[in-house]
Write a protein that holds these residues in place. Structure first.
Motif, PDB file in Angstrom:
ATOM      1  N   GLY A 114       0.806  -1.217   0.000  1.00 51.20           N
ATOM      2  CA  GLY A 114       0.000   0.000   0.000  1.00 51.20           C
ATOM      3  C   GLY A 114       0.840   1.269   0.000  1.00 51.20           C
ATOM      4  N   LYS A 115       2.101   1.154   0.440  1.00 52.22           N
ATOM      5  CA  LYS A 115       2.942   2.353   0.527  1.00 52.22           C
ATOM      6  C   LYS A 115       3.629   2.656  -0.801  1.00 52.22           C
ATOM      7  CE  LYS A 115       2.632   2.449   5.112  1.00 52.22           C
ATOM      8  NZ  LYS A 115       3.102   3.003   6.353  1.00 52.22           N
ATOM      9  N   ARG A 116       3.600   1.739  -1.731  1.00 47.25           N
ATOM     10  CA  ARG A 116       4.192   1.923  -3.049  1.00 47.25           C
ATOM     11  C   ARG A 116       5.625   2.440  -2.980  1.00 47.25           C
ATOM     12  NH1 ARG A 116       1.699   2.170  -7.257  1.00 47.25           N
ATOM     13  NH2 ARG A 116      -0.394   1.319  -7.423  1.00 47.25           N
ATOM     14  N   GLY A 117       6.394   1.858  -2.104  1.00 49.75           N
ATOM     15  CA  GLY A 117       7.809   2.214  -2.054  1.00 49.75           C
ATOM     16  C   GLY A 117       8.127   3.318  -1.076  1.00 49.75           C
ATOM     17  N   HIS A 118       7.124   4.100  -0.675  1.00 48.85           N
ATOM     18  CA  HIS A 118       7.387   5.202   0.262  1.00 48.85           C
ATOM     19  C   HIS A 118       7.235   4.712   1.692  1.00 48.85           C
ATOM     20  CE1 HIS A 118       7.110   8.296  -2.970  1.00 48.85           C
ATOM     21  NE2 HIS A 118       6.458   7.309  -3.534  1.00 48.85           N
ATOM     22  N   LEU A 119       8.239   3.955   2.161  1.00 51.32           N
ATOM     23  CA  LEU A 119       8.121   3.350   3.486  1.00 51.32           C
ATOM     24  C   LEU A 119       8.459   4.360   4.579  1.00 51.32           C
ATOM     25  CD1 LEU A 119       9.889  -0.070   2.891  1.00 51.32           C
ATOM     26  CD2 LEU A 119       7.484   0.508   2.623  1.00 51.32           C
ATOM     27  N   ARG A 120       7.859   4.138   5.750  1.00 49.52           N
ATOM     28  CA  ARG A 120       8.273   4.888   6.933  1.00 49.52           C
ATOM     29  C   ARG A 120       9.331   4.057   7.656  1.00 49.52           C
ATOM     30  NH1 ARG A 120       7.129   9.292   5.315  1.00 49.52           N
ATOM     31  NH2 ARG A 120       7.626  10.139   7.369  1.00 49.52           N
ATOM     32  N   ILE A 121       9.968   4.673   8.640  1.00 49.20           N
ATOM     33  CA  ILE A 121      11.065   3.968   9.319  1.00 49.20           C
ATOM     34  C   ILE A 121      10.569   2.699  10.019  1.00 49.20           C
ATOM     35  CG2 ILE A 121      10.916   5.398  11.410  1.00 49.20           C
ATOM     36  CD1 ILE A 121      14.175   4.093   9.899  1.00 49.20           C
ATOM     37  N   THR A 122       9.340   2.731  10.540  1.00 48.36           N
ATOM     38  CA  THR A 122       8.824   1.521  11.194  1.00 48.36           C
ATOM     39  C   THR A 122       8.596   0.400  10.180  1.00 48.36           C
ATOM     40  OG1 THR A 122       6.702   2.631  11.106  1.00 48.36           O
ATOM     41  CG2 THR A 122       7.707   2.417  13.261  1.00 48.36           C
ATOM     42  N   ASP A 123       8.234   0.772   8.959  1.00 49.62           N
ATOM     43  CA  ASP A 123       8.077  -0.256   7.926  1.00 49.62           C
ATOM     44  C   ASP A 123       9.422  -0.897   7.623  1.00 49.62           C
ATOM     45  OD1 ASP A 123       5.410   0.552   7.670  1.00 49.62           O
ATOM     46  OD2 ASP A 123       6.005   2.151   6.287  1.00 49.62           O
ATOM     47  N   VAL A 124      10.443  -0.031   7.565  1.00 45.82           N
ATOM     48  CA  VAL A 124      11.773  -0.525   7.221  1.00 45.82           C
ATOM     49  C   VAL A 124      12.295  -1.462   8.290  1.00 45.82           C
ATOM     50  CG1 VAL A 124      14.166   0.174   6.836  1.00 45.82           C
ATOM     51  CG2 VAL A 124      12.303   1.542   5.886  1.00 45.82           C
ATOM     52  N   LEU A 125      12.069  -1.125   9.547  1.00 51.75           N
ATOM     53  CA  LEU A 125      12.691  -1.879  10.637  1.00 51.75           C
ATOM     54  C   LEU A 125      11.783  -2.913  11.277  1.00 51.75           C
ATOM     55  CD1 LEU A 125      14.760   0.957  12.215  1.00 51.75           C
ATOM     56  CD2 LEU A 125      15.639  -1.183  11.328  1.00 51.75           C
ATOM     57  N   ALA A 126      10.491  -2.830  11.035  1.00 56.39           N
ATOM     58  CA  ALA A 126       9.598  -3.817  11.645  1.00 56.39           C
ATOM     59  C   ALA A 126       8.890  -4.643  10.581  1.00 56.39           C
ATOM     60  CB  ALA A 126       8.587  -3.127  12.549  1.00 56.39           C
ATOM     61  N   VAL A 127       8.150  -3.978   9.716  1.00 56.55           N
ATOM     62  CA  VAL A 127       7.296  -4.720   8.780  1.00 56.55           C
ATOM     63  C   VAL A 127       8.101  -5.623   7.856  1.00 56.55           C
ATOM     64  CG1 VAL A 127       5.654  -4.492   6.907  1.00 56.55           C
ATOM     65  CG2 VAL A 127       5.484  -2.982   8.875  1.00 56.55           C
ATOM     66  N   THR A 128       9.102  -5.051   7.165  1.00 50.51           N
ATOM     67  CA  THR A 128       9.805  -5.886   6.184  1.00 50.51           C
ATOM     68  C   THR A 128      10.675  -6.975   6.810  1.00 50.51           C
ATOM     69  OG1 THR A 128      11.482  -4.177   5.943  1.00 50.51           O
ATOM     70  CG2 THR A 128       9.728  -4.173   4.342  1.00 50.51           C
ATOM     71  N   PRO A 129      11.420  -6.707   7.894  1.00 50.86           N
ATOM     72  CA  PRO A 129      12.179  -7.823   8.463  1.00 50.86           C
ATOM     73  C   PRO A 129      11.288  -8.949   8.997  1.00 50.86           C
ATOM     74  CG  PRO A 129      12.910  -5.749   9.417  1.00 50.86           C
ATOM     75  CD  PRO A 129      11.714  -5.450   8.609  1.00 50.86           C
ATOM     76  N   ILE A 130      10.197  -8.590   9.632  1.00 52.69           N
ATOM     77  CA  ILE A 130       9.291  -9.607  10.162  1.00 52.69           C
ATOM     78  C   ILE A 130       8.789 -10.481   9.023  1.00 52.69           C
ATOM     79  CG2 ILE A 130       6.986  -9.983  11.152  1.00 52.69           C
ATOM     80  CD1 ILE A 130       7.520  -7.481  12.869  1.00 52.69           C
ATOM     81  N   MET A 131       8.381  -9.806   7.958  1.00 51.42           N
ATOM     82  CA  MET A 131       7.848 -10.496   6.785  1.00 51.42           C
ATOM     83  C   MET A 131       8.863 -11.489   6.223  1.00 51.42           C
ATOM     84  SD  MET A 131       6.333  -8.253   3.783  1.00 51.42           S
ATOM     85  CE  MET A 131       7.278  -8.385   2.322  1.00 51.42           C
ATOM     86  N   HIS A 132      10.105 -11.053   6.138  1.00 51.72           N
ATOM     87  CA  HIS A 132      11.117 -11.910   5.519  1.00 51.72           C
ATOM     88  C   HIS A 132      11.598 -13.013   6.444  1.00 51.72           C
ATOM     89  CE1 HIS A 132      11.852  -9.881   1.704  1.00 51.72           C
ATOM     90  NE2 HIS A 132      11.418  -8.804   2.337  1.00 51.72           N
ATOM     91  N   LYS A 133      11.428 -12.813   7.736  1.00 47.92           N
ATOM     92  CA  LYS A 133      11.920 -13.819   8.684  1.00 47.92           C
ATOM     93  C   LYS A 133      10.866 -14.864   9.020  1.00 47.92           C
ATOM     94  CE  LYS A 133      16.142 -12.780  10.416  1.00 47.92           C
ATOM     95  NZ  LYS A 133      16.552 -11.439  10.763  1.00 47.92           N
ATOM     96  N   MET A 134       9.655 -14.668   8.509  1.00 47.24           N
ATOM     97  CA  MET A 134       8.540 -15.499   8.961  1.00 47.24           C
ATOM     98  C   MET A 134       8.730 -16.965   8.634  1.00 47.24           C
ATOM     99  SD  MET A 134       6.706 -13.892  10.750  1.00 47.24           S
ATOM    100  CE  MET A 134       5.931 -14.813  12.004  1.00 47.24           C
ATOM    101  N   LYS A 135       9.437 -17.247   7.558  1.00 46.74           N
ATOM    102  CA  LYS A 135       9.589 -18.644   7.176  1.00 46.74           C
ATOM    103  C   LYS A 135      10.337 -19.418   8.262  1.00 46.74           C
ATOM    104  CE  LYS A 135      11.160 -21.617   3.472  1.00 46.74           C
ATOM    105  NZ  LYS A 135      12.021 -21.689   2.296  1.00 46.74           N
ATOM    106  N   SER A 136      11.422 -18.847   8.748  1.00 47.81           N
ATOM    107  CA  SER A 136      12.197 -19.579   9.753  1.00 47.81           C
ATOM    108  C   SER A 136      11.626 -19.382  11.157  1.00 47.81           C
ATOM    109  CB  SER A 136      13.657 -19.138   9.715  1.00 47.81           C
ATOM    110  OG  SER A 136      13.739 -17.748   9.922  1.00 47.81           O
TER     111      SER A 136
END
Lengths: 253, 658
Positions: free
Chosen positions: B268-290
């Protein structure tokens, strides 16, 4: 107009007994629109100088002013804001976040400032157009080549329209073709957008793109070369000559 | 340099790496040893014998505890090995064989383990006294706890820890053997899944996860619902289905749903992330598999622990109200037997209040009061004997209560029965008494306890007008065994001990005969309550102890995971700091991430336990809200402590990142 002024910069590592003087009182001045290269053998203090100038590291002594603002005495938070708003960075190992797409990485410096989306988008479009990465905006760093990564990194450095861009060995991890493409891009941006760039490199080819090249030796400025009206080839030759004078041993180029 | 010197030197150098692992070991040893020592503590043994509690649960819980500890230690040592993979790689690179590397690591571990056992046993020995005091407090036993070193406990623990050590060494041997030199160098940096857009599959799985959880929750509310004959006739099958649905649902939720939601936020942010997205949303998303497996495990364990603790606590907490159910008054005299007790109370100067009830009984069919779709059930077609009291007697506890002609109310309808078989008011029933048979309109179903459970046998009490009561009494005069009840409540709580003695003293006087063979001596409220506590005190202690073990281990695992993650992400923080993000900015994102990492397993775990407890809590007691909230609060507080600890660690890492 001077964008960066450094006076008598000294940097000493270690405690008194084991102190090692890495920078021995360097004076430096960078004018707006310049493309300055810093060269020197390993251990000559290139990277330390860059780190000190860009406020990532503190000088032991000396004054550094960027855009008329004295860095000494600024608090950590103020320095961080200053870096984010006034400076751009390109590093040898790209320093992109693996979890973000190319576009997100480029827009990263803006993630705390509130700028209108439309303005940001148009600037992004222009930059990726010049750098030739508009087709990979939605890819992740591990899906693109080293050259593309470095151009992404360059776009990130330029997105906030910085006063000064610092580049630390930007071509160090690239093959010669990607390196040339990147340097041409930087040259274009330097000339067309009159962005001021300061680049540390030990690659004479890379340095030959600059408008001025400083040579460091043992923590002091040894000499400097101006491009002036010379062609890139002529400057390149001069750089090679200077390097051979600087001393064969310990040179890792 | 000899091997042992190398070991000592590397241990000295790596003390920081070790301390977490060391702490985990000490903690486990403490927990185990403290618990076994407790079992052999002479005071505890004596107290348990006196209160007559079955101590079989004590032993059984030991095995659960061993299981938790083993699991925890293995996890910690696995993490520890992962962090040291580079070191192991370097040893091999300089020409050590795998056998030698293993000997080195094994030697280190044995030293570490022995130290941990010594420290843990000392701490466990002293903390066992604390736990013993808690246990005696729960059992309401007044004794001074002696501290005695038990050789038996020592032996038992020593065996367990030796086995544990062997398991750890085997695990290490296996890890060292199976890793190649190259992968050792990259083990701590192994790339997680890369999310490239979203496939339909993931989307579907995400929704299935959510659906399964909701389905499990819904089914849990239907578990004991007799109204709807669900397609799960078998209770155990039904429970298994619920358990399976929620656990699989939880896994799918973490594996797919979380990433799905996070990706939606991000897209929904179309690339315009906020700092919380950078440090919370995306890492959580990528780590979910493990992370999804361990998060599922932690969530399930949290749910289980909170559920079991709540149920045990409900049972304990309800020992009061369960006793009231049996004996609505502090003391009860039936058929005016043992009236001497009242005189004795006068003489001792003990103040009390008393209510007197005349008692009769009718036959009525409860079927008329249940909802219509239940009426076909053969279970509820029985005619039951029901105790009747008059309205004026009832007014002793509810003054000014009125009934119109032809009206009646039912009271003392609480506990298990009222949950399984809810009755409806404003309905008519047929009441039979001898030759009489008449309809009554039930105006209300109340929960107030009035008449001793010895008399009512758990059925509700019918309250009718005085006139009608007289008629009923007339009919039953001869056949009724118990015709009156005097209920006595003490005014001052302090008098309870004296009153108890007196009540006991007159127990022969109080005896009433139900028929020729059966007689009854009523128990006081206090006696009943103590009985309840004696039978449940140990259970709640054991479950609380296990709950604590679960809580500390799951919390520690989350904390360890976060520490490892913080170290992994240090590079990102370096980048961010360099390009101009201050510590404050970065911490903002980290707070969000911690809120997710600790909050989501906690919240989902609590939801799980809430629905589990809700489905069958009334089998355990009469109070739901207070015990549940207290248990939940305890868990939330402890989790917060772990979250704060991990935030502190992150802060340190971020600060050192430039």
């Amino acid at each position: 107009m001077s964008v960066l002024v450094g006076r008598k910069i000294r940097k000493v590592y270690g405690k008194k007994s084991t102190a090692q003087e890495v920078l021995k009182g360097i004076d430096i001045e960078v004018q707006k629109g310049e493309f300055v290269g810093i060269m020197g053998p390993s251990g000559s203090g290139k990277t330390t100088l860059l780190n000190v100038l860009c406020s990532i590291d503190y000088p032991t002594e000396g004054i550094i002013e960027i855009n008329g603002q004295n860095l000494r005495g600024m608090k950590e938070k103020a320095l961080a804001n200053f870096r984010r708003e006034q400076l751009g960075f390109i590093f040898q190992d790209y320093n992109l976040l693996d979890t973000l797409t190319v576009k997100e990485n480029i827009l990263l410096p803006l993630s705390i400032s509130k700028q209108p989306k439309a303005v940001v988008e148009s600037r992004l479009k222009e930059l990726v157009g010049i750098l030739g990465i508009s087709h990979i905006l939605n890819k992740y760093p591990n899906e693109i080549s080293g050259g593309q990564k470095q151009r992404t990194s360059a776009a990130r450095a330029l997105i906030a329209n910085p006063t000064l861009v610092f580049a630390d060995e930007p071509t160090g991890a690239l093959d010669s073709k990607s390196a040339n493409a990147l340097l041409t891009n930087l040259e274009t941006i330097n000339q067309e957008k009159s962005a001021t760039i300061m680049m540390v490199t030990h690659d004479p080819v890379a340095a030959s793109f600059c408008s001025r090249v400083l040579f460091l030796k043992d923590g002091a400025i040894y000499t400097e070369l101006y491009k002036g009206d010379k062609t890139r080839q002529q400057l390149f030759q001069q750089i090679l000559n200077t390097q051979s004078i600087l001393g064969g041993d310990g040179y890792d180029a | 340099m000899t091997l042992s010197r190398l070991v000592l030197r590397s241990m000295r150098k790596n003390i920081k790496q070790y301390y977490l692992y060391f702490f985990a070991l000490i903690f486990s040893v403490t927990l185990c040893f403290s618990y076994t020592t407790l079992q052999y503590n002479p005071t505890v043994v004596l107290a348990l014998e006196e209160s007559g509690t079955a101590s079989a649960g004590f032993k059984a819980a030991t095995y659960v505890l061993y299981f938790i500890v083993t699991f925890f230690v293995l996890y910690a040592s696995h993490l520890f090995m992962k962090r040291r993979s580079k070191e192991i790689g370097i040893y091999q690179l300089i020409g050590m064989t795998k056998g030698l590397v293993f000997r080195l690591i094994a030697l280190e571990n044995i030293i570490l383990f022995l130290l941990a056992v010594i420290v843990g046993m000392v701490v466990g020995y002293f903390s066992s006294r604390f736990f013993a005091m808690v246990l005696l407090e729960i059992l309401e036993v007044d004794m001074i706890v002696q501290l005695k070193f038990s050789v038996e406990a020592f032996k038992q623990s020593a065996i367990i820890f030796s086995i544990l050590l062997v398991i750890i060494l085997l695990q290490m041997a296996w890890v060292i053997r199976s890793l190649s030199l190259l992968s050792l160098f990259t083990a701590s940096k192994k790339a997680d899944e890369q999310i490239r857009g979203f496939s339909i599959f993931q989307m579907v799985m995400g929704f299935i996860g959510l659906f399964l959880i909701i389905f499990g929750y819904y089914q849990s509310t239907q578990l004991f619902n007799v109204e709807k004959s669900s397609f799960f006739d078998n209770l155990y099958l039904h429970m298994l289905v619920i358990l399976g649905a929620t656990i699989i649902g939880t896994y799918l939720f973490f594996r797919y749903t979380v990433a799905l939601i996070m990706n939606m936020i991000r897209a929904g942010k179309r690339g315009h992330l906020r700092i919380t997205d950078v440090l919370a949303v995306t890492p959580i998303m990528h780590k979910m598999k493990s992370n999804s497996k361990s998060l599922t495990l932690i969530t399930t364990l949290t749910g289980l622990a909170v559920g079991i603790m709540s149920l045990a606590y409900i049972a304990y907490y309800s020992s009061n109200s369960n006793a009231r159910f049996v004996s609505p008054y502090d003391y009860i005299l039936l058929n005016d037997q043992g009236i001497e007790f009242l005189d004795a109370l006068y003489q001792e100067g003990i103040k009390f209040e008393k209510d007197t009830y005349q008692i009769s009984s009718v036959k009525l069919n409860i079927k008329d009061l249940v909802s219509e779709n239940l009426q076909d059930s053969p279970l509820y077609s029985l005619e039951t004997d029901t105790v009747v009291v008059s309205l004026s007697d009832f007014r002793q506890i509810k003054p000014n209560y009125t009934l119109k002609k032809g009206e009646a109310l039912l009271t003392s309808y609480a506990n298990v029965l009222s949950e399984v078989l809810p009755l409806q008011k404003n309905k008519d029933i047929i009441v039979k008494s001898g030759k009489l048979e008449f309809p009554l309109h039930i105006t209300e179903i109340r929960k107030d306890y009035v008449i001793s459970n010895y008399v009512s046998n758990g059925s509700p009490i019918l309250v009718v007008s005085d006139k009608l009561f007289k008629e009923i009494e007339e009919q039953n005069k001869e056949q009724q065994a118990i015709t009156s009840q005097i209920g006595i409540n003490l005014v001052e709580r302090e008098d309870v001990e004296k009153a108890e003695m007196l009540y006991k003293k007159f127990s022969e006087h109080r005896k009433v005969f139900l028929d020729k063979e059966h007689s009854l001596i009523h128990k006081s409220f206090e006696e009943q309550r103590k009985n309840n506590i004696a039978s449940l005190g140990l259970t709640i202690f054991v479950t609380a102890f296990l709950g604590l073990a679960f809580l500390l281990t799951t919390g520690s695992i989350l904390y360890f995971k976060q520490i490892a993650e913080a170290d992994d992400e240090k590079e990102s923080y370096v980048i961010l700091r360099k390009i101009g993000f201050s510590t404050t900015h970065i911490m903002k994102g980290i707070y969000a991430k911690q809120a997710f990492n600790f909050g989501v397993p906690l919240i989902i775990g609590l939801f799980h336990s809430y629905f589990a407890v809700k489905s069958g809590w009334w089998l355990f007691g009469t109070e739901l809200v207070a015990p549940l909230i207290i248990t939940i609060c305890l868990y939330v507080v402890m989790y917060t402590v772990f979250a704060v600890l991990s935030i502190q660690y992150y802060k340190k890492v971020v600060r050192e990142s430039l």
